[in-house]
Design a protein around this motif. Structure first.
Motif, short mmCIF file in Angstrom:
data_model
loop_
_atom_site.label_atom_id
_atom_site.label_comp_id
_atom_site.label_asym_id
_atom_site.label_seq_id
_atom_site.Cartn_x
_atom_site.Cartn_y
_atom_site.Cartn_z
N UNK A 1 0.83 -1.20 0.00
CA UNK A 1 0.00 0.00 0.00
C UNK A 1 0.87 1.26 0.00
N UNK A 2 1.98 1.20 0.74
CA UNK A 2 2.86 2.36 0.77
C UNK A 2 3.45 2.60 -0.62
N UNK B 1 0.73 4.06 -2.85
CA UNK B 1 0.33 5.42 -2.50
C UNK B 1 1.42 6.42 -2.84
N UNK C 1 -5.96 0.17 -1.66
CA UNK C 1 -6.30 -0.76 -0.58
C UNK C 1 -6.06 -2.18 -1.06
N UNK D 1 -4.82 8.19 -5.65
CA UNK D 1 -5.60 8.82 -4.61
C UNK D 1 -5.72 7.90 -3.39
N UNK D 2 -5.92 6.64 -3.62
CA UNK D 2 -6.06 5.69 -2.52
C UNK D 2 -5.75 4.30 -3.03
#
Lengths: 54, 723
Positions: free
Chosen positions: B48-49, B52, B61, B58-59
């Motif tokens: 996720x890092x 992002x 998950x 933007x997001x």
């Protein structure tokens, strides 16, 4: 036996709370990634990109 | 992977968009990436890092259960960039084709079942509570009150929660089939209807709790099945999406742009950098290289090609960049023709009837006849049709395949979970049962029993090896890699070579301590041509030194073949490689039956012949050339290191790319099959006791609830016992 008139609605209401909680959990996606949620508890920080939500 | 994305937005603009936050991307697109390797909290965090941190995201998950990441990103974000970023963070990632993606449907099905299960569970517990009061002797007005409250809870709950059964029973009825869902639906409807009538007449017995318990337990079985199916389908999908979805097309201006393979047309120029798989069939326009054809043909020795040579889709470029002129795209490529062979083989396989299916088919008519017979006999004997209807209802409820509905899915879920932890992914519920029946094991050689990577066979002088390794250090050619590995394994430091250049199709040249050196094919190094897989090293004017290579047998292969033999499976080796290489591997592993130089169609024919002879072949293969045989076999397995097509066609994917999980899988499958049969026996035993009681009219709702719950729980516990 008039006590039943209180007890039956009471038990139904309690059960209903349980059902409502289950429906809420289902709606809020808590069953969509059980493995991930189990693992995420180990993470220190909220995942990046989710800052806006939390 | 080198991501060349001229179409990507300028870096500073993207950095601005990132700082600007969500408003910079008015309509963020959702990109779905499959992450086959993630397995822990640290993986989630780093993936996720990494996502992002990419500009324009933007997001992001990660969903660990479904092994995919959902990325909300601006329109201009290229999936390739995200994949490259993930790769840097140590995660393999694949773009999932949005069109081929249907996990939302699976998720919706699971959600509906879960919701129904929740409603049925809630209603069952409340009605059961009220029923306990009735069973313990509530009389007259109190009993009627309790019955009416039960009816008020049960009827809407049944109408809502049992919809999956009603739907499938109705569909079956229209198609003229009598499946498991028919007796289920009839039992649920009849018990609800009879109960309502009894309650209206002030009768003693109501079956509302039974109707709900039936719905609940059967929904549980259905949910387990649906989850197994969804997991299997999403695995197959992410594998299907692996087929290189993008290609580098060279435009009219000479610049390469990243396009979807589907957009390529005949006549397009496509650039294929080393390490990439050809997306189309074509002819080499410029450049020269070595091609790895093992996926298509099983040959281990790379083939040198130059301008004018034909390249088939699916072959991997090893050494030099080339450009291809596409001659066949999409449906017409060799790859797709192979896929057609696969789908033809799949159709030839025929529908497998699972144990539960066969049990259900025999059981459903029997149950209906029994209940109908009980009704007729009691109506005739006693003349009391209301009592006869009660007996028939009791019979239907008690015989209703509650435990039968749980018997197979509970075992399958336990077994699949266990095998997944051991590194074998089952792609279908019935794969387990089919694996248990296998009696012949057909193996592919290259990439399956062997690693598919050559290993240095000869024992050269340390100085020669040091020099060869020095030249080979920068190359991606499998022989060069094998030389470097061999030197490292022997603790020999590679000699320092200068001016090293790779000559695709020939070898590597450079200077070693002032002398010109060449490492490569016999013709190029001035060595005599000879048989076998070998390359030569010539330094200055010295005599060339020969390096022999052999395909390395997987360390666990011998143990696997022995384990399968011990389980009664006859091993057979079918390969597309040269006879000598095949014989050597067969000899080393103790396989008596083998055949070489087989085309994909030959392999399929051999497997089909085995099936025609009444055998149940287990096919293990990893290449595109095995895909048809994998699809045609009774059951099939592919290592995760195998090619996408093979993994898609196979029923079982060995996730660690390690064959030993297959032995475990076979043992587990056989014990799971025994466990399923045991479960049927347990469910049958309960019926054997309860049905006569119901037929003579002594069954009460209490007895039915007891029999139903205890048999379902016994069956589930027995499934969990699986080792």
């Amino acid at each position: 036996m008039e006590i039943l008139l209180i007890l039956i609605p009471a038990s139904l209401a309690l059960g209903g709370i349980g059902l409502a909680a289950f429906l809420w959990a289902l709606r809020s996606g808590q069953f969509s990634d059980p493995d991930g949620d189990a693992a995420r508890i180990l993470l220190d920080q909220p995942p990046p990109g989710e800052d806006a939500k939390s | 992977m080198t991501a060349i994305c001229p179409a990507c937005g300028p870096a500073d603009a993207s950095a601005f968009a990132r700082r600007g936050g969500a408003e910079a991307a008015p309509a963020p697109a959702v990109i779905r990436l499959a992450l086959p390797d993630i397995h822990c909290a640290a993986c989630i965090a780093s993936a996720e890092a990494a996502l992002a941190a990419e500009p324009g995201v933007a997001a992001a998950r990660v969903n660990l259960s479904r092994k995919l990441a959902e990325v909300k990103a601006a329109e201009w974000v290229e999936p390739d960039r995200l994949i490259a970023a993930l790769k840097k963070a140590g995660h393999a990632a694949l773009e999932l084709d949005e069109a081929a993606l249907g996990p939302e449907r699976d998720a919706a099905e699971t959600r509906e079942l879960l919701l129904s299960l929740g409603v049925a569970g809630f209603a069952m517990m409340n009605v059961m509570l009220l029923s306990v009061a009735v069973w313990s002797g509530a009389e007259a007005a109190t009993r009627e009150l309790l019955h009416w409250v039960s009816a008020l809870i049960a009827l809407p709950a049944v109408a809502f929660a049992a919809r999956p059964f009603f739907r499938s029973a109705w569909a079956g009825l229209r198609a003229g089939r009598l499946g498991m869902d028919m007796p289920i639906s009839v039992a649920i409807l009849l018990s609800s209807g009879v109960s309502l009538y009894e309650v209206a007449e002030g009768g003693r017995h109501a079956w509302f709790d039974a109707a709900l318990a039936l719905t609940f337990f059967l929904l549980l079985g259905r949910l387990l099945e649906a989850r197994a199916r969804a997991a299997a389908r999403s695995a197959a999908r992410s594998l299907a999406a692996l087929e290189s979805p993008r290609a580098l097309r060279i435009g009219a201006d000479g610049a390469a742009e990243s396009v979807r393979v589907a957009e390529l047309r005949v006549g397009d120029l496509v650039r294929i950098p080393p390490g990439m798989r050809a997306p189309v069939d074509g002819v080499v326009e410029t450049g020269a290289t070595d091609l790895d054809r093992s996926a298509l043909t099983g040959e281990t020795v790379p083939v040198p090609v130059g301008p004018g040579a034909e390249v088939a889709a699916g072959e991997t470029n090893l050494t030099g960049p080339i450009t291809l002129r596409a001659v066949a795209v999409g449906e017409d490529t060799t790859l797709r023709r192979m896929a057609e062979l696969v789908s033809a083989a799949e159709q030839g396989r025929g529908a497998f009837r699972s144990l539960a299916d066969r049990a259900g088919r025999a059981y459903a008519p029997l149950v209906h006849l029994l209940a109908l017979g009980a009704f007729a006999v009691w109506a005739h004997v006693s003349g009391d049709w209301r009592f006869a209807l009660n007996v028939a209802t009791a019979t239907l409820i008690i015989t209703c395949p509650c435990a039968l509905g749980l018997a197979a899915p509970a075992v399958a879920t336990a077994a699949a979970g266990k095998l997944f932890r051991r590194g074998a992914l089952l792609k279908g519920g019935d794969a387990l049962e089919r694996l248990a029946e296998a009696d012949v094991a057909v193996f592919d050689k290259t990439g399956t029993l062997t690693t598919g990577r050559p290993r240095l066979l000869s024992e050269p002088a340390p100085e020669a090896l040091a020099m060869a390794a020095g030249l080979a250090a920068g190359s991606a050619h499998p022989y060069a890699r094998a030389l470097v590995e061999a030197a490292a394994a022997r603790g020999i430091a590679p000699a320092s070579a200068t001016g090293v250049a790779e000559r695709p199709g020939a070898g590597i040249e450079g200077a070693l301590g002032g002398a010109a050196a060449r490492l490569g094919s016999p013709a190029w190094t001035g060595a005599p041509e000879g048989p076998g897989a070998a390359i030569w090293l010539r330094v200055g004017d010295e005599a060339p030194v020969r390096f022999d290579f052999a395909d390395e047998i997987r360390p666990e292969a011998a143990a696997l073949v022995a384990a399968l033999k011990a389980e009664g499976l006859r091993p057979i080796l079918l390969s597309g490689d040269a006879p000598e290489a095949v014989a050597a591997v067969a000899g080393a592993l103790g396989i008596e039956e083998f055949a070489a130089r087989l085309s994909p169609a030959d392999k399929l024919a051999r497997v089909a012949a085995l099936k025609a002879a009444g055998r149940k072949p287990l096919m293990v293969g990893d290449g595109l050339n095995d895909a048809a045989a994998l699809a045609g076999a009774h059951v099939s397995a592919a290592p995760a290191t195998g090619l996408d097509a093979a993994r898609t066609a196979a029923d079982i994917v060995l996730l660690r790319g390690d064959l030993s999980a297959l032995g475990d899988a076979l043992r587990t499958a056989r014990s799971a099959r025994r466990r399923i049969l045991q479960n049927f026996a347990i469910a049958g035993a309960y019926n054997l006791v309860a049905v006569p009681v119901a037929l003579v009219g002594l069954a009460t709702p209490f007895l039915a609830a007891l029999a139903m719950s205890s048999s379902s729980i016994t069956v589930s516990l027995n499934a969990l016992r699986l080792r």
